[in-house]
Design an enzyme around this catalytic site. Structure first.
Site, PDB file in Angstrom:
ATOM      1  N   LYS A  36     -32.026 -37.848 -51.126  1.00 27.35           N
ATOM      2  CA  LYS A  36     -32.249 -39.160 -51.744  1.00 27.35           C
ATOM      3  C   LYS A  36     -31.496 -40.224 -50.968  1.00 27.35           C
ATOM      4  O   LYS A  36     -30.496 -39.961 -50.278  1.00 27.35           O
ATOM      5  CB  LYS A  36     -31.824 -39.166 -53.214  1.00 27.35           C
ATOM      6  N   ASP A  91     -26.671 -36.614 -60.099  1.00 30.17           N
ATOM      7  CA  ASP A  91     -27.872 -36.772 -59.276  1.00 30.17           C
ATOM      8  C   ASP A  91     -28.900 -35.662 -59.481  1.00 30.17           C
ATOM      9  O   ASP A  91     -30.012 -35.745 -58.959  1.00 30.17           O
ATOM     10  CB  ASP A  91     -27.501 -36.817 -57.782  1.00 30.17           C
TER      11      ASP A  91
END
Length: 311
Positions: free
Chosen positions: A16, A143
């Protein structure tokens, strides 16, 4: 009845980049309040889960030697968590093939944990819903829920509360991997120290950036990228300034430290531009290596046939 040994389940999970990362004040639970916009990128890890006599973790790929293979690894914790939930022993071999830089601010550990949840859900035929997996993911790390979902999303709280964002088109990135990693807690502490001294300014909301995502225009998005942790990462590793300057000089539309760093992410106008920027950066001597990636891409997904059951 013929008992068929389940085949390994292989799952790919994305890295990401934080297009926007606004860091609020320290909360009572020791975490900072975050308002972030994630985008999942094609640079990925692959995780294989297979039945075994006992729980084990193996890692291969770049920097594999620095990845823990004991209970401190999130994949180990994910296996124990799902095993406890389903009333079984966590007797699986988890094999991680690293494509995401270690300690690079790109959620590689979270990607592996998300992949393990998806893989074991299939291997053990638990039939857990995505919402149930989300609950486990949030317990593992901030996350991990995004690594499950992928795409583009706004994250609030610790980053674990997600709202999908419409993102038109594909965006092209060059990732400059640093020679030495940065510890996420250390970067947050450095930001707290800098703020106690009166610096630096804080990001506002991501509304303009979210509008730019709907246009699909990289040039519109580029000036809106922002990361409150960047000043702390640069304070801890001043050499990253050279990397950021070199990427923009090579033709990137913008450069940003990814998450807590030290990976630098450069947004490019198109795929060909990303190839050119990566070539120039690779020859500039300002980073360990470079990777080209694109996004958004899906979250953790099984890439081989699901495990066979007993017949």
């Amino acid at each position: 009845m013929l008992s068929v040994v389940p085949r390994p389940v292989v799952v790919r999970a994305p890295s990401k980049v934080n297009l926007h990362l606004a860091v609020g004040d320290l909360r009572d639970d020791g975490y900072h309040e975050l308002n972030t916009v994630f985008q999942a990128l094609s640079l990925s890890d692959t995780v294989s889960v297979a039945p075994a006599e006992t729980l084990s973790v193996t890692v291969r790929g770049e920097d594999a030697r620095v990845v823990p293979t004991d209970s401190s690894n999130l994949v180990w914790q994910a296996a124990e968590m799902l095993a406890a939930e389903s009333g079984r022993r966590p007797d699986v071999e988890i094999a991680i093939d690293k494509g995401i830089p270690v300690a690079g601010g790109m959620a590689g550990g979270s990607a592996d944990a998300a992949a393990t949840l998806v893989g074991l859900n299939a291997l053990w035929q638990l039939d857990l819903s995505r919402e149930e997996l989300d609950g486990f993911a949030a317990k593992l790390g901030s996350d991990v829920p995004f690594s499950l979902h992928g795409g583009t999303a706004v994250g609030t709280g610790r980053g674990e509360r997600l709202l999908p964002v419409l993102s038109r088109s594909t965006f092209h990135w060059v990732l400059a991997l640093a020679k030495v990693g940065l510890s996420t807690p250390t970067v947050f502490r450095e930001l707290d120290r800098l703020r106690a001294d009166g610096n630096p300014p804080r990001l506002g909301g991501p509304e303009d950036l979210m509008h730019a995502l709907t246009t699909g225009d990289a040039a519109t998005l580029a000036p809106l990228l922002g990361n409150d942790l960047q000043s702390a990462a640069l304070s801890l590793n001043p050499g990253l300034r050279r990397t950021l300057r070199a990427g923009v000089a090579a033709g990137a539309l913008a450069g940003i430290v990814s998450g807590s760093g030290p990976t630098c992410a450069f947004l490019c106008a198109e795929a060909d531009a990303a190839v050119r920027v990566s070539a120039e950066l690779a020859g500039a001597g300002v980073c360990r290596t470079v990777r080209v990636a694109s996004g958004p891409v899906p979250g953790a997904r099984i890439i081989n046939d699901a495990a066979e059951g007993s017949h």
